[in-house]
Design an enzyme around this catalytic site. Structure first.
Site, PDB file in Angstrom:
ATOM      1  N   GLN A 100       0.853  -1.193   0.000  1.00  0.00           N
ATOM      2  CA  GLN A 100       0.000   0.000   0.000  1.00  0.00           C
ATOM      3  C   GLN A 100       0.891   1.246   0.000  1.00  0.00           C
ATOM      4  OE1 GLN A 100      -2.217   1.541   3.528  1.00  0.00           O
ATOM      5  NE2 GLN A 100      -4.039   0.930   2.382  1.00  0.00           N
ATOM      6  N   TYR A 172      -5.817  10.625   4.607  1.00  0.00           N
ATOM      7  CA  TYR A 172      -4.455  10.932   4.176  1.00  0.00           C
ATOM      8  C   TYR A 172      -4.481  11.754   2.879  1.00  0.00           C
ATOM      9  CZ  TYR A 172      -3.311   7.700   7.898  1.00  0.00           C
ATOM     10  OH  TYR A 172      -3.221   7.096   9.135  1.00  0.00           O
ATOM     11  N   ARG A 224      -7.951   2.297  -2.335  1.00  0.00           N
ATOM     12  CA  ARG A 224      -8.750   2.269  -1.109  1.00  0.00           C
ATOM     13  C   ARG A 224      -9.339   3.647  -0.841  1.00  0.00           C
ATOM     14  NH1 ARG A 224      -7.892   0.554   5.203  1.00  0.00           N
ATOM     15  NH2 ARG A 224      -9.390  -1.142   5.131  1.00  0.00           N
ATOM     16  N   GLY A 315      -8.647  -7.857   8.851  1.00  0.00           N
ATOM     17  CA  GLY A 315      -7.610  -7.117   9.549  1.00  0.00           C
ATOM     18  C   GLY A 315      -7.313  -7.644  10.930  1.00  0.00           C
TER      19      GLY A 315
END
Length: 368
Positions: A100, A172, A224, A315
């Site tokens: 990622q 982000y 994502r 996760g």
């Protein structure tokens, strides 16, 4: 409905042996300079068994994009040898290795950046305690950042990874350009919805150019995203539906929605009769595979996600139950770790940076 043990072939031609993925999670296991450690390689190798693909935690594409201590980096060529070791460790257990790639933008601090001021689309601080005011990136710096994502993709290819995931979620930098809260620009990179999307559009061009130039075999590119923001102004679910309508027409191999629970319902009055996952799946129209995620712990959860997605990312369950995927595939459901995550992480060995990170997060009741 697809079964989790069925293979899937992405638009690029890359194939996963099943529909199970490790969701990207923060580990804080890298060295201070972003070089991958042996602990980190072992952590991922242990959690690669039985999965179709592993998505690593976020790797910064520029030093100024570092989000937190212990974060891995893909910003320099000298990172490639250890990145290669990580890719091989994941692939050695039979899973595809996806790194990622991201830029923290304003969601970091001067302390993390060795005194440098944080940057973002605009000089607007995040709505969180002790948030620092970032510096707005110049147009030239925006272009440099876009090129940095392309260079990171090249490094991922040279390191032997099977793909990259663009981290356009969790507030982000990529999300900061799309958000009306963090992006108050009036140039080509901001203003209207279309101009706020321009950064994503150019980012995809940069990444796919790197793939076309350097990849010798099919290479996965995923994206994502977070479905909505709580700030005002902020991304509303209606805007995310619009984003899906744009991204479904690209060459992306998959879209990955970021959710804390897979059955979460949007705050939107227009889209609250079904789950976010279901609405997003409908908006994509089957043109690109969707990855569902969020508090998946057992077989029923997997099947519930795959009712409205092509793949399921796991996760925290994989964090506390490293061989969970193998147990699922072999029908050993009675061996699943079922303790609350806030207790389960204490029962297995975790390197101290990761253990301390989890301990701090769970004590403050914030999930990773």
């Amino acid at each position: 409905m697809v079964k989790f043990n069925e293979s899937i072939t992405f638009p690029s031609g890359s194939e996963l042996k099943n529909r199970l993925m490790l969701s990207p999670m923060t580990t804080e296991l890298s060295f201070f300079n972003g070089v991958i450690t042996k602990d980190e390689i072992e952590y991922y190798a242990q959690r690669s068994k039985g999965l179709g693909a592993v998505i690593t935690g976020a790797a910064n594409v520029q030093d100024i994009g570092k989000g937190w201590p212990g974060e891995l980096s893909i910003a320099h060529d000298e990172m490639i040898p250890r990145l290669s070791e990580l890719a091989q460790a994941i692939q050695g257990e039979g899973a595809k290795a996806i790194v990622q790639i991201f830029h923290g933008g304003r969601m970091t601090s001067r302390a993390t950046l060795s005194g440098e001021q944080t940057v973002s689309a605009s000089a607007i601080p995040a709505e969180r305690p002790d948030a620092e005011t970032p510096r707005a990136l110049s147009e030239e710096e925006v272009s440099e950042t876009i090129r940095a994502f392309g260079e990171a993709t090249r490094r991922a290819i040279e390191a032997g990874f099977d793909g990259v995931e663009l981290h356009g979620a969790n507030t982000y930098l990529i999300q900061q350009f799309f958000s009306p809260h963090s992006n108050r620009r009036d140039d080509q990179w901001g203003g209207t919805l279309e101009k706020r999307y321009h950064f994503i559009e150019e980012l995809l061009k940069s990444v796919f150019q790197a793939v076309e130039t350097h990849a010798k075999k099919p290479f996965i590119v995923g994206y994502r995203f977070s479905p909505e923001e709580f700030e005002t102004p902020g991304i509303r679910f209606e805007e995310t539906i619009w984003l899906m309508e744009q991204l479904r027409e690209t060459k992306l191999d998959y879209l990955h929605v970021s959710l804390n629970t897979y059955d979460r319902v949007a705050r939107s009055e227009t889209y609250n009769e079904k789950s976010i996952l279901e609405y997003v799946h409908e908006a994509i129209q089957g043109k690109i595979p969707l990855v569902g995620v969020g508090n998946v712990r057992n077989r029923k959860d997997v099947e519930s996600v795959l009712a409205h997605a092509e793949l399921v990312a796991v996760g925290q369950q994989m964090l506390v139950d490293p061989e969970w995927a193998v147990k699922l595939l072999e029908g050993r459901d009675d061996e699943f770790v079922t303790k609350p995550f806030s207790e389960a992480y204490k029962d297995l060995y975790l390197p101290s940076p990761l253990y301390n990170f989890l301990d701090q997060r769970y004590r403050s009741t914030i999930n990773i």
